[in-house]
Scaffold this motif. Structure first.
Motif, mmCIF file in Angstrom:
data_model
loop_
_atom_site.group_PDB
_atom_site.id
_atom_site.type_symbol
_atom_site.label_atom_id
_atom_site.label_comp_id
_atom_site.label_asym_id
_atom_site.label_seq_id
_atom_site.Cartn_x
_atom_site.Cartn_y
_atom_site.Cartn_z
ATOM 1 N N ALA A 82 0.808 -1.226 0.000
ATOM 2 C CA ALA A 82 0.000 0.000 0.000
ATOM 3 C C ALA A 82 0.835 1.267 0.000
ATOM 4 N N GLY A 112 -2.305 2.656 -1.667
ATOM 5 C CA GLY A 112 -3.352 2.526 -0.655
ATOM 6 C C GLY A 112 -4.243 3.750 -0.595
ATOM 7 N N ILE A 115 -6.599 3.919 -3.638
ATOM 8 C CA ILE A 115 -7.743 3.013 -3.512
ATOM 9 C C ILE A 115 -8.737 3.551 -2.491
ATOM 10 N N VAL A 134 -8.565 -2.189 -10.033
ATOM 11 C CA VAL A 134 -8.052 -2.930 -8.884
ATOM 12 C C VAL A 134 -8.665 -4.321 -8.916
ATOM 13 N N ILE A 137 -7.705 -6.641 -3.070
ATOM 14 C CA ILE A 137 -7.087 -5.860 -1.996
ATOM 15 C C ILE A 137 -6.934 -6.770 -0.782
ATOM 16 N N VAL A 139 -6.925 -6.529 3.092
ATOM 17 C CA VAL A 139 -7.374 -5.566 4.092
ATOM 18 C C VAL A 139 -7.265 -6.199 5.474
ATOM 19 N N ARG A 148 -8.543 -11.104 2.001
ATOM 20 C CA ARG A 148 -8.412 -10.717 0.595
ATOM 21 C C ARG A 148 -9.802 -10.472 0.023
ATOM 22 N N SER A 150 -12.180 -9.046 -3.273
ATOM 23 C CA SER A 150 -12.234 -8.791 -4.712
ATOM 24 C C SER A 150 -13.694 -8.700 -5.119
ATOM 25 N N THR A 161 -14.473 -0.728 0.526
ATOM 26 C CA THR A 161 -13.101 -0.265 0.739
ATOM 27 C C THR A 161 -12.656 0.682 -0.365
ATOM 28 N N ILE A 171 -5.609 -1.048 4.357
ATOM 29 C CA ILE A 171 -5.217 -1.614 3.067
ATOM 30 C C ILE A 171 -3.723 -1.929 3.124
ATOM 31 N N ALA A 174 -2.311 -4.700 -2.808
ATOM 32 C CA ALA A 174 -3.340 -4.714 -3.839
ATOM 33 C C ALA A 174 -2.753 -5.188 -5.153
#
Length: 446
Positions: A82, A112, A115, A134, A137, A139, A148, A150, A161, A171, A174
């Motif tokens: 990030a 980070g 995003i 993206v 991510i 987190v 993780r 998506s 997010t 974050i 990514a």
């Protein structure tokens, strides 16, 4: 010994400023330990303008998490931590023929932060915002667990997010996609637009251009209200470059970096000086070549060439106002905003207009229409003017950009954007409101 040290924090606008505990973790395990006190926000390179990266209780500076971990040269997917700067991505991959799919007006933002704010660029009308590129991510949640997220797995967390201003967790890493390009040059077109209507017509006519943005003379009045220089651009093909660059399309002339190492006197930036600058810039733009090649750095990041340019507003700092207006009210709303600014005589020489495309999102800023950004010195007159600009935005169904905000009232945010209440409820139900909080989230009741 505590990992936190009290330092004075501020955003890029240098307003507000306040002391607070800051830690600089080097590992995921260290971050998990630091979260235990609650009221934490992650911070990147400090390029959000206001107080969104200032923790309610403490702040985690993630710039030490700055490794690029993997790259797929077939798909252009980059996996990175990030704290990696966008400028570092460009330095590493532009020579290989790759460029960010979306970039804001500075390359000194972390991935980070990009995003968390779901930053947009000059190509939103074509490609959308940063989050569109993206893939996933990592987190860290309130319990210190890394999830993780998506579009396929943990989809709700992913959606909240992207644009969630760091309020859904930390974050950590990514996967983003880069754009293949043939050169480091942009084919630029400058279109002088003598009024707001002409500027909007120019945007609509240039819908096929990958990039478009306009500088606006926000002190012009009457028939010249909203006169602009609309600047479009596309990545130049290697075959279209001058002969001396065709064999080395990713090389550009070295640029001299300037810096402003001191605060400019507050009296230097006033209505008269801004009016003179705007008039000169308008005339210069009318005389400029309509078509020319320009290097990527000059096209995307002109202000980055002046290190510490935020000092130009003086010791008190500055405030940025940025709103988005829906397409159906954009012309009347923009005219009202520019008329009020010109009437106040507090013009901004960094007034920027962009066309937004459609975007459906949980809490990101863009909507189909236009966005206007204005900078003003931080003083009592500016606060009064921004209250009036808020009211105009609300009257025209607009919303506000939290990455630029330093003083918006909670009532204005929640009236402008019903998603804010949904976001707040989601955070409360998931127990995120106690773990992750910024000065901005407390001010805006998020």
């Amino acid at each position: 010994m505590s990992a936190f040290r009290t330092v004075e924090l501020a955003g890029w606008g240098r307003y507000p400023r306040r002391p607070g505990p800051v830690a600089h973790p080097r590992s995921v395990d260290e971050i998990a330990t630091l979260l235990q006190g609650g009221g934490i926000i992650a911070r990147g390179n400090g390029r959000a303008y206001g107080d969104s990266a200032m923790g309610a209780a403490a702040t985690l500076d993630l710039r030490r998490l700055d490794r690029m971990l993997a790259f797929d040269a077939q798909s252009g997917q980059l996996v990175a931590e990030a704290g990696v700067l966008l400028g570092d991505v460009i330095a590493a991959f532009l020579p290989q023929g790759w460029f960010p799919q979306v970039t804001p007006g500075t390359k000194f933002v972390t991935l980070g932060g990009a995003i968390a704010a779901d930053v947009h660029g000059k190509n939103h009308h074509r490609d959308g915002s940063f989050g569109a590129f993206v893939d996933w991510i990592d987190v860290m949640n309130a319990d210190g667990k890394v999830v993780r997220a998506s579009r396929e797995e943990q989809a709700d967390l992913f959606a909240w997010t992207v644009g969630g201003m760091g309020l859904t967790g930390v974050i950590l890493r990514a996967a983003i996609r880069l754009r293949p390009v043939e050169s480091a040059w942009i084919a630029q077109q400058t279109i002088p637009a003598p009024s707001l209507r002409h500027a909007m017509d120019a945007f609509e006519a240039a819908d096929d251009a990958l990039y478009s943005v306009a500088w606006v003379d926000c002190l012009a009045k009457g028939p010249a209200l909203g006169r602009s220089l609309v600047i479009t651009g596309d990545h130049a093909r290697a075959a279209d470059l001058p002969t001396q660059y065709q064999s080395k399309p990713f090389e550009t002339p070295r640029k001299r970096r300037l810096s402003l190492p001191f605060d400019a006197p507050a009296a230097a930036l006033n209505g008269l000086s801004v009016r003179a600058f705007n008039a000169l810039y308008w005339k210069r733009g009318q005389r400029a070549p309509r078509h020319r090649l320009i290097d990527w750095d000059s096209y995307f990041y002109p202000l980055d060439a002046i290190l510490g340019w935020n000092r130009i507003y003086g010791r008190r700092g500055f405030l940025q106002f940025q709103c988005a207006l829906p397409l159906e009210t954009s012309e009347t709303g923009l005219a009202a905003l520019l008329s009020e600014t010109a009437k106040a005589g507090q013009g901004s020489f960094l007034a920027v207009l962009k066309r937004f495309g459609a975007q459906e999102s949980r809490f990101s800023f863009p909507m189909a229409g236009y966005t206007l950004a204005l900078d003003f010195p931080a003083n009592a007159r500016t606060f009064a003017l921004l209250d009036r600009l808020d009211a105009i935005t609300l009257d025209h169904g607009g919303r506000f950009y939290l990455a630029k905000d330093a003083r918006l009232a909670a009532s204005s945010l929640h009236r402008a954007d019903p998603r804010a209440e949904t976001f707040r409820n989601m955070r409360r139900e998931a127990g995120l409101d106690r773990a992750f909080a910024s000065a901005q989230s407390e001010r805006l009741i998020l």
